[in-house]
Write an enzyme that holds these catalytic residues in place. Structure first.
Site, PDB file in Angstrom:
ATOM      1  CD  GLU A 183      -3.339  -1.148   0.812  1.00 52.11           C
ATOM      2  OE1 GLU A 183      -3.885  -0.069   1.021  1.00 52.11           O
ATOM      3  OE2 GLU A 183      -3.930  -2.138   0.306  1.00 52.11           O
ATOM      4  CG  HIS A 259      -2.855   2.662   4.930  1.00 54.83           C
ATOM      5  ND1 HIS A 259      -3.741   3.458   4.248  1.00 54.83           N
ATOM      6  CD2 HIS A 259      -2.698   1.554   4.163  1.00 54.83           C
ATOM      7  CE1 HIS A 259      -4.101   2.862   3.124  1.00 54.83           C
ATOM      8  NE2 HIS A 259      -3.503   1.702   3.055  1.00 54.83           N
ATOM      9  CB  CYS A 376      -4.392   9.837   3.342  1.00 58.92           C
ATOM     10  SG  CYS A 376      -4.603   9.018   4.908  1.00 58.92           S
TER      11      CYS A 376
HETATM   12  O1  SUG Z   1      -7.656   2.812   1.181  1.00 60.15           O
HETATM   13  N1  SUG Z   1     -10.417   4.954   1.559  1.00 60.15           N
HETATM   14  C1  SUG Z   1      -8.977   4.772   1.469  1.00 60.15           C
HETATM   15  C2  SUG Z   1      -8.301   5.764   2.381  1.00 60.15           C
HETATM   16  C3  SUG Z   1      -6.824   5.767   2.198  1.00 60.15           C
HETATM   17  C4  SUG Z   1      -6.118   6.602   3.211  1.00 60.15           C
HETATM   18  N2  SUG Z   1      -4.732   6.601   2.980  1.00 60.15           N
HETATM   19  C5  SUG Z   1      -3.770   6.538   3.912  1.00 60.15           C
HETATM   20  N3  SUG Z   1      -4.025   6.216   5.150  1.00 60.15           N
HETATM   21  N4  SUG Z   1      -2.578   6.741   3.543  1.00 60.15           N
HETATM   22  C6  SUG Z   1      -8.557   3.356   1.853  1.00 60.15           C
HETATM   23  O2  SUG Z   1      -9.065   2.828   2.834  1.00 60.15           O
HETATM   24  C7  SUG Z   1     -12.733   4.700   0.823  1.00 60.15           C
HETATM   25  C8  SUG Z   1     -13.513   4.655  -0.462  1.00 60.15           C
HETATM   26  C9  SUG Z   1     -14.996   4.505  -0.233  1.00 60.15           C
HETATM   27  O3  SUG Z   1     -15.382   3.864   0.732  1.00 60.15           O
HETATM   28  O4  SUG Z   1     -15.779   5.028  -1.061  1.00 60.15           O
HETATM   29  C10 SUG Z   1     -11.247   4.422   0.637  1.00 60.15           C
HETATM   30  O5  SUG Z   1     -10.850   3.769  -0.293  1.00 60.15           O
END
Ligand code: SUG
Length: 452
Positions: A183, A259, A376
């Site tokens: 990731e 993460h 993020c």
């Molecule tokens: O991968 N949310 C992302 C958020 C990513 C955050 N990034 C870091 N922590 N670096 C995920 O969980 C939600 C999409 C939705 O539910 O419509 C989503 O993919």
């Protein structure tokens, strides 16, 4: 480009590449182990406000003297993905059938998730690589379909921006297997006093596929594997003496830390984290101290100061820590933090003891509702002046580009979007004409398939 004139040395800069929030940003509850995404499932989103929030954050950082650049959104709805899973006919028919037969697939194919560029790739500065080049490995994001389908276009965008092979190396994403779940930079930090000297890199993983006795989270799956982290470190030709691997605490993953950047943030020689971030944290800290020759400063927040649940709900550790043009260390925290007495009391202490020179807040509420805080939304790329000169300049945020993007958002984005709107063929054409215009604004040429 930054130069230290007195010493005549070229000084590197950390350029923040923020994901520009795309026109189909919506809430579908797609993300495993991400409590904010689940709790906002099927709520109406505000794409236009979301994109302005992201742009305002970039402007705020730039005003602090942080070099700021942009990674463009991906074409959504992803018609190619819908065809690959068996929907046929012209584009409106594909959308309509997907809505009727598999609305969750349509939601995944329409996700604006490429905004979270901390998951786009892992990037290693040239100072750390044996071959003296900047290395990029796009993340395979195999845990979920909506994220895994970002990888190909992310790789293309990175190759387009960083095109000069004298300076930049692009690796393929790791094999698409759960054993190699990767990731990207959200599970990666680098510690160094100065950006242009070799640093120590910390790779954090949630599960070790080779360890039968591995204690794993019970509620949610770990997204990053040790095998993936080790592969990236190998590909990037890092000095093994300067690489540390650490396991996430399974309890934290089960509490919503999908993460590592939800519970820890590194900057220069600072590691700011919660005590529940790592499994065997004492050992991790000791290894980091040894690898950095005691240069690292670890600021650990105890559960008494801030519970694990509050760490997740406020997203304190998803703050960005940056150094301003005049050398001050700033914590840019999500607006949510201001509402927590525990967090504000803690931050006051951390300013009083000099950990941070000041704290500033940013409202990225639309992204936060999907579990994406300030950190993020950015991918850090350390570049020397020469490397900055060799990349596509059009993606660097300037006053003019900021103004153009702001007008572009107003021209193309809807105020609101609900899951019922996702099959609207107009959304597809609006999104394509927006991205077509954007590619020209950023000087990226025809990067999208629909432009070819
Ligand atoms: O991968 N949310 C992302 C958020 C990513 C955050 N990034 C870091 N922590 N670096 C995920 O969980 C939600 C999409 C939705 O539910 O419509 C989503 O993919």
């Amino acid at each position: 480009m930054t130069h230290d004139n007195q010493r005549g040395l070229e000084v590197a800069a950390e350029v923040n590449f923020d994901g520009l929030i795309g026109p189909t940003h919506h809430f579908a509850g797609l993300a495993p182990g991400n409590l904010a995404s689940w709790s906002h499932r099927d709520q109406t989103s505000n794409p236009r406000a979301a994109a302005h929030q992201g742009l305002a954050k970039m402007r705020q950082l730039r005003s602090l003297g942080v070099p700021q650049a942009i990674l463009p959104p991906q074409p959504r709805p992803n018609i190619g993905l819908l065809r690959r899973v068996g929907f046929t006919g012209d584009d409106p028919t594909v959308l309509e059938k997907a809505q009727r037969e598999a609305p969750r697939l349509l939601a995944a194919a329409t996700s604006g998730s490429s905004m979270w560029t901390a998951n786009a790739a892992t990037v290693c500065p040239s100072a750390d690589a044996i071959d003296g080049r900047v290395h990029f490995t796009p993340a395979n994001l195999v845990t979920s379909l909506h994220r895994a389908s970002e990888t190909e276009v992310t790789a293309r965008i990175l190759r387009t921006i960083f095109d000069d092979q004298r300076f930049f190396v692009h690796h393929s994403a790791l094999p698409s297997s759960a054993d190699m779940g990767d990731e990207g930079a959200a599970n990666h930090s680098r510690f160094a006093d100065e950006l242009n000297v070799p640093g120590v890199q910390l790779f954090v993983f949630g599960s070790d596929r080779d360890d039968a006795h591995d204690s794993n989270p019970k509620r949610f799956a770990a997204r990053q594997t040790r095998q993936a982290s080790e592969s990236v470190a190998r590909l990037h030709r890092l000095d093994p003496q300067r690489v540390v691997f650490a396991k996430q605490n399974p309890i934290a993953i089960d509490a919503g830390v999908f993460h590592n950047d939800v519970i820890a943030v590194g900057h220069r020689q600072l590691l700011f984290c919660h005590e529940a971030a790592f499994a065997q944290s004492r050992r991790v800290y000791e290894t980091l101290r040894k690898a950095t020759r005691d240069q690292i400063r670890i600021v650990e927040v105890s559960s008494q100061q801030l519970s694990l649940q509050d760490a997740v709900s406020t997203y304190l550790f998803n703050s960005q820590v940056v150094t301003t043009a005049d050398g001050r260390t700033v914590l840019m925290a999500p607006e949510h933090c201001r509402r927590s007495n525990a967090v504000t009391a803690l931050l006051e202490e951390l300013v009083a003891d000099g950990t941070f020179d000041f704290v500033t807040y940013v409202d990225v509420g639309q992204s936060m509702n999907n579990g994406g805080g300030p950190a993020c939304l950015r991918l850090r790329v350390v570049l020397t002046g020469e490397q900055q000169a060799a990349m596509t300049n059009g993606v660097m945020l300037t006053d003019r580009l900021h103004q153009n993007l702001s007008l572009w958002i107003d021209r193309h984005y809807r105020e609101t979007l609900s899951t019922a709107d996702l099959a609207d063929p107009n959304l597809l054409s609006e999104s394509r004409s927006a991205l077509d215009e954007l590619a020209a604004l950023l000087d990226l040429g025809s990067i999208y398939d629909f432009q070819r």
